[in-house]
Scaffold this active site. Structure first.
Site, PDB file in Angstrom:
ATOM      1  N   HIS A 132      -5.113  -1.039  -4.890  1.00  0.00           N
ATOM      2  CA  HIS A 132      -5.080   0.246  -3.832  1.00  0.00           C
ATOM      3  C   HIS A 132      -6.796   0.946  -4.787  1.00  0.00           C
ATOM      4  CE1 HIS A 132      -2.388  -2.027  -1.821  1.00  0.00           C
ATOM      5  NE2 HIS A 132      -3.057  -1.372  -0.713  1.00  0.00           N
ATOM      6  N   HIS A 189      -8.364  -1.035   0.518  1.00  0.00           N
ATOM      7  CA  HIS A 189      -7.328  -2.216   0.234  1.00  0.00           C
ATOM      8  C   HIS A 189      -8.423  -3.374  -0.334  1.00  0.00           C
ATOM      9  CE1 HIS A 189      -4.227  -0.064   2.566  1.00  0.00           C
ATOM     10  NE2 HIS A 189      -5.117  -0.113   3.468  1.00  0.00           N
ATOM     11  N   GLN A 248       1.319 -11.172  -3.646  1.00  0.00           N
ATOM     12  CA  GLN A 248      -0.345 -10.708  -3.260  1.00  0.00           C
ATOM     13  C   GLN A 248      -0.914 -10.307  -4.051  1.00  0.00           C
ATOM     14  OE1 GLN A 248      -0.593  -7.916   0.644  1.00  0.00           O
ATOM     15  NE2 GLN A 248      -1.681  -9.179   1.172  1.00  0.00           N
ATOM     16  N   LYS A 305     -14.139  -3.872   7.813  1.00  0.00           N
ATOM     17  CA  LYS A 305     -13.796  -4.816   6.395  1.00  0.00           C
ATOM     18  C   LYS A 305     -14.559  -6.065   5.720  1.00  0.00           C
ATOM     19  CE  LYS A 305     -10.868  -7.789   9.417  1.00  0.00           C
ATOM     20  NZ  LYS A 305      -9.676  -8.245   9.495  1.00  0.00           N
ATOM     21  N   CYS A 360       0.933  -0.966   0.051  1.00  0.00           N
ATOM     22  CA  CYS A 360      -0.251   0.236  -0.171  1.00  0.00           C
ATOM     23  C   CYS A 360       0.926   0.826  -0.168  1.00  0.00           C
ATOM     24  CB  CYS A 360      -1.053  -0.153   1.226  1.00  0.00           C
ATOM     25  SG  CYS A 360      -1.029  -1.196   2.369  1.00  0.00           S
ATOM     26  N   ARG A 369       7.267 -10.819   4.497  1.00  0.00           N
ATOM     27  CA  ARG A 369       6.841 -10.197   6.480  1.00  0.00           C
ATOM     28  C   ARG A 369       7.521 -11.759   7.398  1.00  0.00           C
ATOM     29  NH1 ARG A 369       0.640  -9.620   5.129  1.00  0.00           N
ATOM     30  NH2 ARG A 369       0.849  -7.920   4.020  1.00  0.00           N
ATOM     31  N   ASP A 383      -2.885  -7.809  -4.984  1.00  0.00           N
ATOM     32  CA  ASP A 383      -3.154  -6.276  -4.106  1.00  0.00           C
ATOM     33  C   ASP A 383      -3.613  -4.860  -4.642  1.00  0.00           C
ATOM     34  OD1 ASP A 383      -3.086  -4.858  -1.594  1.00  0.00           O
ATOM     35  OD2 ASP A 383      -0.474  -5.392  -1.179  1.00  0.00           O
TER      36      ASP A 383
END
Length: 655
Positions: free
Chosen positions: A399, A524, A395, A478, A348, A377, A397
């Site tokens: 945004h 996200h 990911q 979420k 992000c 991570r 991912d």
RNA sequence: GCCGGUGUAGCUCAGUGGUAGAGCAACGGUUUUGUAAACCGUAGGUCGCGGGUUCAAAUCCCAUCACCGGCUCCA
């Protein structure tokens, strides 16, 4: 005070009303209804609450008699089984102190502190033997309201049952109860602080299995005592237990780590460090197809693809707050020219940098930035698990930057995309909406608006959802989506979060119609989640047999004899030019052998070429599940598989 | 990280103080095959890594690494 009624009436599930003498129990009610029900009864549900069979019923109660047919009765069975196990352990290891023993989704466990002794797997059999004795002896389980809590606490302390003493202290004002286990003469031989409910007697417990040992902490607190946990399960019949154990064994056969060895999918290496996945060509092929599909669907929805660096100055994560809030999950900093750099734990902040690189008008929005971004991570070593829990993963991912007015529409778009992607893999799913937690940032008004948008979007697409009150993170409400795989297991994958935090921290804005700066709304969302985890899950979902569109090798050509090799090569070339993933097995092994091997490799189609096919420009087609499909012209077969790939047809398993 | 378990050939596993084994895979040869295992042969291991005990260690002890199960489901 009004005089006690002599008769009470209770309402039964079918709506009828039954009148009973005051002071009656569920057992009395069952007797009054029918002798066969009385025989089958193991508990009650009084006003919706699971209760003992011998619980007293009050006037006006709604009562359901629970028999072993009712799945809810397993709760009673397992809870009582846990007591039997605890008693057995204390018989065998008198120094053992009991902690807690709840039921779980498919069984139960009990935690013990056993000074100077560590349970080993062989002990489980001994404990099972002891449990059998307890069950066969038919001990009664009797509810007993503690009349003098202080006295009971000191009694627990005298016995060294410090955990029970602590729990009782905590529950002293909640009419705490013991469950006494009594022998045939009514003598109490064991008791446990427990709110119940329980079966009336241990002889109802007939099929149980102690499954595994593990460690656990008292109250799940690492600072507190380390306890020994015994996991077990029980069922009403040996057959149910056997079926359960069979299902477990079947699930183990689908284990992605096991299938990976068979099918050559991925590896992990001691030399390279734990939790780091190496994708072998077979699984990389599957991933490639998924990524292509993913990109196409995102293009259709006007997402834009970006790439961001894997290593950036720590400063970025200071601004984002990750250092502060997520620091312990990040890899340690590396010193580059006197400046601390970090591998990214999330995509992000990078996407925000792209958004921030120029001013935005409301006319630009929404902007949807997408990246298959690899993140790193630090996961605690004991939590790593094959491809499902790793330390570096990619990911899907994205945004979405938009105005508050656009939020609901964007969520709708994401939910639609979720449907398209998930149904392609044959997953059904369910949504969970997590709302504002106790600790949160922003205003209640903001939270309410955003939460309502999420809710409204869920309702518009007609997606069933549960609300997890207070389950959001401190910065975002979420929607989490749980997938159900081919054998009904749940997988948490897609997630949609509306971030209240990063837009503030990075001060991202857009110029509105009114000419003023406004705070940009940031969503996200990951649908596949981590590709490692998603692909690991897919392996188990398909049990290694990927459908044609995903299969690493889609077609295996098997020429019968050497004189067919040339023709087979031609076909291989032709299919490869059509971008099918095709291999040829021209080893001098028997047909049976080569078929068997292709079959074990889960290759969807085997194409046999011999004299008959040579002369007619055809192939003998064998499908891995449906078996021999007979001879068909090559062009006809190509049409068939083109169609199957285009439609992403799931494998027919009609054999 | 913590608790328990496991680590022997590419894979699946046997071997519990006395010369490292099997099946499959691999390789060589024979076989040219019609829908789930042809036949014969060859090669392959510092028994996770490091230390210790012992005349002798895959085996016993210590340490370490990795993997497996669990560490959320509340008396």
């Amino acid at each position: 005070m009004a005089a006690e009624k002599e008769q009470i009436s209770v309402k039964l599930p079918d709506g009828s009303v039954k009148t009973l003498p005051a002071g009656s129990t569920g057992a009395d009610l069952a007797n009054a209804i029918s002798p066969s029900l009385a025989k089958a009864a193991v508990g009650t549900v009084i006003n919706g609450k699971l209760s003992d069979l011998y619980a007293k019923i009050s006037d006006g109660d709604e009562v359901r008699i629970l028999t072993t047919k009712d799945p809810l009765s397993l709760e009673l069975l397992r809870h009582s089984s846990a007591h039997v196990m605890a008693q057995a352990v204390q018989r065998l290891y008198p120094q053992a102190k009991i902690a807690m023993g709840p039921t779980t989704e498919d069984g139960f466990y009990y935690d013990f502190e056993i000074p100077n002794y560590k349970l080993v797997p062989e002990d489980l059999e001994k404990i099972e033997e002891e449990m059998k004795k307890i069950c066969q002896s038919g001990q009664k389980l009797v509810r007993y309201v503690i009349p003098d809590v202080d006295k009971q606490i000191s009694e627990f302390k005298e016995q060294g049952e410090k955990f029970k003493a602590e729990l009782l202290e905590e529950h002293r004002n909640a009419r705490p109860t013991l469950y006494l286990m009594q022998d045939k003469e009514g003598k109490t031989i064991w008791n446990d602080l427990c709110k119940g409910p329980h079966l009336p007697s241990t002889d109802l417990i007939k099929a149980f299995k102690l499954r595994k040992l593990s460690g656990a902490y008292w109250r799940a607190d690492e600072e507190k005592e380390q306890l020994q946990r015994v996991y077990a399960t029980s069922f009403w019949t040996q057959k149910d237990l056997d079926d359960y154990l069979y299902r477990i064994a079947e699930a183990e056969k689908r284990d992605h780590r096991r299938l990976s060895k068979q099918l050559d999918l991925f590896s992990l290496h001691e030399e390279t460090g734990p939790g780091l996945v190496f994708w072998h060509p077979n699984l990389a092929a599957v991933r490639g197809v998924i990524e292509d599909f993913w990109r196409d669907e995102h293009r259709k929805r006007n997402y834009q693809f970006v790439y961001t660096p894997h290593v950036v100055s720590e400063e970025l994560f200071a601004i984002s707050g990750h250092l502060e809030n997520y620091g312990e999950n990040m890899f340690a900093p590396m010193d580059i020219d006197g400046q601390n750099y970090r591998v990214k734990p999330m995509n992000c902040p990078g996407h925000i940098m792209i958004y921030k690189s120029k001013p935005h008008s409301y006319r630009d929005l929404p902007i949807r930035l997408a990246e298959l971004g690899t993140v790193y991570r630090y996961e605690r070593s004991g939590t790593l698990h094959g491809m499902l829990r790793v330390r570096a993963f990619t990911q899907d991912d994205t945004h979405i930057f938009c105005t508050p007015e656009q939020l609901e529409g964007e969520i709708l778009g994401v939910l639609d995309l979720t449907k398209v992607l998930m149904s392609a893999f044959g997953y059904t799913y369910k949504a969970y909406l997590s709302t504002r937690p106790e600790k949160y940032i922003g205003t209640i008004e903001q939270w309410d608006k955003v939460t309502n948008d999420l809710k409204s979007a869920l309702e518009k697409v007609g997606l069933a959802y549960d609300i997890e009150e207070g389950g959001g993170t401190f910065y975002a409400p979420k929607i989490d989506i749980k997938l159900f795989d081919a054998i009904g297991r749940e997988w948490q994958c897609p997630t949609i979060q509306v971030d209240m935090n990063l837009p503030e921290r990075f001060d991202i804005t857009y110029i509105g119609e009114d000419g003023n700066r406004h705070r940009t709304v940031m969503i996200h969302r990951a649908i596949l989640g981590s590709l490692e985890r998603f692909c690991g899950g897919l392996i188990e979902h398909y049990a290694g047999a990927f459908p044609l569109w995903l299969a690493p090798t889609q077609l295996m050509i098997i020429p019968i004899a050497e004189r067919h090799h040339e023709k087979a090569h031609e076909l291989e070339k032709k299919l490869r030019e059509l971008t099918f993933r095709v291999k040829m097995d021209d080893r001098s092994e028997t047909i049976n052998y080569r078929i068997r091997e292709a079959q074990q490799d889960q290759i969807p189609y085997m194409l046999v070429i011999g004299d008959k096919e040579m002369s007619s420009d055809s192939v003998a087609v064998r499908h891995r599940r449906q078996g021999d499909l007979g001879i068909m012209p090559i062009d006809q077969f190509i049409d068939r598989i083109k169609d199957e790939v285009a439609k992403r047809t799931p494998d027919k398993t009609s054999k």
